[in-house]
Scaffold this active site. Structure first.
Site, PDB file in Angstrom:
ATOM      1  N   LYS A   1       5.396 -27.020  24.771  1.00 20.03           N
ATOM      2  CA  LYS A   1       6.158 -25.874  25.262  1.00 20.03           C
ATOM      3  C   LYS A   1       6.739 -26.207  26.627  1.00 20.03           C
ATOM      4  O   LYS A   1       6.004 -26.622  27.530  1.00 20.03           O
ATOM      5  CB  LYS A   1       5.246 -24.649  25.390  1.00 20.03           C
ATOM      6  CG  LYS A   1       4.740 -24.135  24.052  1.00 20.03           C
ATOM      7  CD  LYS A   1       5.809 -23.360  23.328  1.00 20.03           C
ATOM      8  CE  LYS A   1       5.269 -22.697  22.079  1.00 20.03           C
ATOM      9  NZ  LYS A   1       6.321 -22.023  21.303  1.00 20.03           N
TER      10      LYS A   1
ATOM     11  N   LYS B   1       9.376 -18.139  10.099  1.00 19.67           N
ATOM     12  CA  LYS B   1       8.126 -17.443  10.458  1.00 19.67           C
ATOM     13  C   LYS B   1       8.112 -16.114   9.724  1.00 19.67           C
ATOM     14  O   LYS B   1       9.111 -15.386   9.742  1.00 19.67           O
ATOM     15  CB  LYS B   1       8.054 -17.188  11.968  1.00 19.67           C
ATOM     16  CG  LYS B   1       7.885 -18.439  12.781  1.00 19.67           C
ATOM     17  CD  LYS B   1       7.869 -18.132  14.267  1.00 19.67           C
ATOM     18  CE  LYS B   1       7.699 -19.408  15.073  1.00 19.67           C
ATOM     19  NZ  LYS B   1       8.029 -19.226  16.493  1.00 19.67           N
TER      20      LYS B   1
ATOM     21  N   ASP C   1       9.510 -27.518  22.379  1.00 19.68           N
ATOM     22  CA  ASP C   1       9.980 -26.146  22.144  1.00 19.68           C
ATOM     23  C   ASP C   1      10.344 -25.497  23.472  1.00 19.68           C
ATOM     24  O   ASP C   1       9.483 -25.210  24.298  1.00 19.68           O
ATOM     25  CB  ASP C   1       8.896 -25.322  21.447  1.00 19.68           C
ATOM     26  CG  ASP C   1       9.408 -23.962  20.985  1.00 19.68           C
ATOM     27  OD1 ASP C   1      10.574 -23.625  21.295  1.00 19.68           O
ATOM     28  OD2 ASP C   1       8.652 -23.235  20.316  1.00 19.68           O
TER      29      ASP C   1
ATOM     30  N   ASP D   1      14.839 -21.502  15.931  1.00 14.29           N
ATOM     31  CA  ASP D   1      13.680 -20.627  15.746  1.00 14.29           C
ATOM     32  C   ASP D   1      14.103 -19.171  15.965  1.00 14.29           C
ATOM     33  O   ASP D   1      14.446 -18.466  15.007  1.00 14.29           O
ATOM     34  CB  ASP D   1      12.536 -21.040  16.676  1.00 14.29           C
ATOM     35  CG  ASP D   1      11.287 -20.186  16.484  1.00 14.29           C
ATOM     36  OD1 ASP D   1      11.242 -19.405  15.522  1.00 14.29           O
ATOM     37  OD2 ASP D   1      10.347 -20.291  17.303  1.00 14.29           O
TER      38      ASP D   1
ATOM     39  N   GLU E   1      13.256 -27.587  19.732  1.00 13.14           N
ATOM     40  CA  GLU E   1      13.295 -26.263  19.116  1.00 13.14           C
ATOM     41  C   GLU E   1      13.915 -25.240  20.060  1.00 13.14           C
ATOM     42  O   GLU E   1      13.549 -25.159  21.236  1.00 13.14           O
ATOM     43  CB  GLU E   1      11.846 -25.877  18.759  1.00 13.14           C
ATOM     44  CG  GLU E   1      11.714 -24.542  18.078  1.00 13.14           C
ATOM     45  CD  GLU E   1      10.318 -24.349  17.478  1.00 13.14           C
ATOM     46  OE1 GLU E   1       9.609 -25.353  17.234  1.00 13.14           O
ATOM     47  OE2 GLU E   1       9.939 -23.200  17.260  1.00 13.14           O
TER      48      GLU E   1
ATOM     49  N   ARG F   1       5.952 -15.928  27.903  1.00 12.58           N
ATOM     50  CA  ARG F   1       4.779 -15.078  28.108  1.00 12.58           C
ATOM     51  C   ARG F   1       3.487 -15.880  28.270  1.00 12.58           C
ATOM     52  O   ARG F   1       3.437 -17.068  27.952  1.00 12.58           O
ATOM     53  CB  ARG F   1       4.608 -14.130  26.913  1.00 12.58           C
ATOM     54  CG  ARG F   1       4.430 -14.908  25.613  1.00 12.58           C
ATOM     55  CD  ARG F   1       4.563 -14.034  24.393  1.00 12.58           C
ATOM     56  NE  ARG F   1       4.411 -14.825  23.199  1.00 12.58           N
ATOM     57  CZ  ARG F   1       3.576 -14.540  22.204  1.00 12.58           C
ATOM     58  NH1 ARG F   1       2.828 -13.471  22.253  1.00 12.58           N
ATOM     59  NH2 ARG F   1       3.509 -15.312  21.145  1.00 12.58           N
TER      60      ARG F   1
END
Ligand code: MG
Length: 360
Positions: free
Chosen positions: A162, A267, A190, A243, A218, A24
């Site tokens: 990312k 998280k 990640d 994750d 990740e 996103r």
């Protein structure tokens, strides 16, 4: 102390830069906030970011869950019997981990305030300050290199990069960043579920062969592909961090049982709050599994709760709590101090963030 009120409100903050992952792009933080009141007049605060692509929770579903299910279940309960309240909160409906997390942290805030202590001291009191990494969004390579150097200039020594949109092109991005930042900066990668298991192995082995010195990768594969995650973990030398594959303590237990990943990213928005996160910490401690504490795109209100958990629990050895540093706004007063890479706990009771908005 009875729980006498639960109200919801809204929080809208601009980001300093658009936040981009494989899933996103976001340029504003629009979260639901919660206020829980006790019969002694004290208040606790929580925050719920609607991260539909990860948790399935939307603004509407968060408001509905809190007002129609969670509040009726726990209003009037005695917060001094914390386990009873927390199990009721977790059990009043399935899923909906984001609204549960917001209410859970507001309850912990209130619980610690009523004892006059900072929350982390009641959660294990492991440390008073720690360092967080900072996220570098997916962008053209030149922009990612520029963002990485800017992060270094602000004092960050660990970057979370990312990737995950373009397979092997990701390796070039990371190589360019490694070359620009030098050997002493820790790089975490990640992929946000962006690769298949085979792609992951190929990409990670290429990074290993190029000597890019990646601290961890990740969630390379889709959340539900636990077999794929285990395959990748077994095939590469670089540690793999789960994750999106781990929400609940049961997810963590299942993953640890088959060694599907080396580390777990906790998280609060996935676990449903601190209560379940502590269960994952206990499990991780017993099995010697290192944990990271992470956050969604959240403001200081809920990231402060995660900071208390990290400061409380020794097993949380890595922090990815850069939410507040991504916001283009002044922090709220009170609670943990977010100063670039360093997060320092304060002596304020509870989670400590003084927050106000319109409540209904
Ligand atoms: Mg992640």
């Amino acid at each position: 102390m009875r729980i006498t009120g639960i109200q919801v409100g809204r929080l809208s903050l601009p980001l300093a830069h658009p936040f981009k992952t494989a899933l996103r792009t976001v340029d504003r933080l629009e979260d639901v906030v919660v206020r829980v009141t006790g019969e002694n007049g004290l208040e606790g605060y929580g925050e719920a970011p609607p991260t539909a692509v990860i948790t399935g929770d939307t603004t509407g579903s968060i408001l509905c869950a809190i007002q129609d299910f969670i509040a009726p279940a726990i209003l009037g309960m005695d917060l001094m019997d914390l386990p009873a309240v927390m199990e009721k909160l977790q059990g009043c409906m399935v899923h909906n981990t984001t609204p549960k997390a917001a209410v859970d942290m507001a309850l912990y805030d209130l619980w610690a305030k009523s004892q006059g202590k900072p929350l982390y001291q009641l959660l294990g009191n492991a440390r008073q300050s720690f360092e967080t990494d900072i996220t570098i969004s997916v962008n053209p390579t030149g922009e990612m290199v520029k963002d990485s150097l800017e992060a270094l200039s602000k004092g960050f020594t660990t970057l979370k990069i990312k990737v995950g949109k373009e397979g092997t092109a990701d390796v070039q991005r990371i190589a360019a960043i490694r070359q620009a930042v030098g050997p002493n900066v820790k790089l975490r990668v990640d992929a946000n579920q962006g690769w298949t298991a085979e792609q992951s192995v190929a990409i990670i082995k290429t990074m290993e062969d190029k000597g890019l010195d990646i601290e961890l990768v990740e969630q390379p594969v889709p959340a539900l592909d636990v077999a794929g995650l285990k395959f990748v973990t077994g095939e590469v030398d670089t540690p793999i961090l789960a994750d999106e594959a781990v929400f609940s303590p049961l997810d963590a237990a299942n993953l640890i049982a088959i060694h599907a990943a080396d580390y777990i990213n906790i998280k609060l928005m996935k676990t449903g709050g601190i209560w379940n996160a502590l269960k994952i910490c206990d499990l991780a401690k017993r099995h010697n599994v290192k944990c990271m504490i992470g956050c969604m795109l959240e403001s200081q209100v809920s990231v402060a709760a995660a900071a208390h958990l990290c400061a409380g629990q020794e097993v949380i050895a890595m922090a990815d709590l850069d939410g507040p540093s991504l916001c283009a706004c002044e922090p709220f007063p009170g609670g943990p101090i977010f100063n670039g890479p360093t997060i320092s706990m304060s002596g304020d009771p509870g989670i400590g963030v003084q927050f106000s908005t319109e409540w209904k």
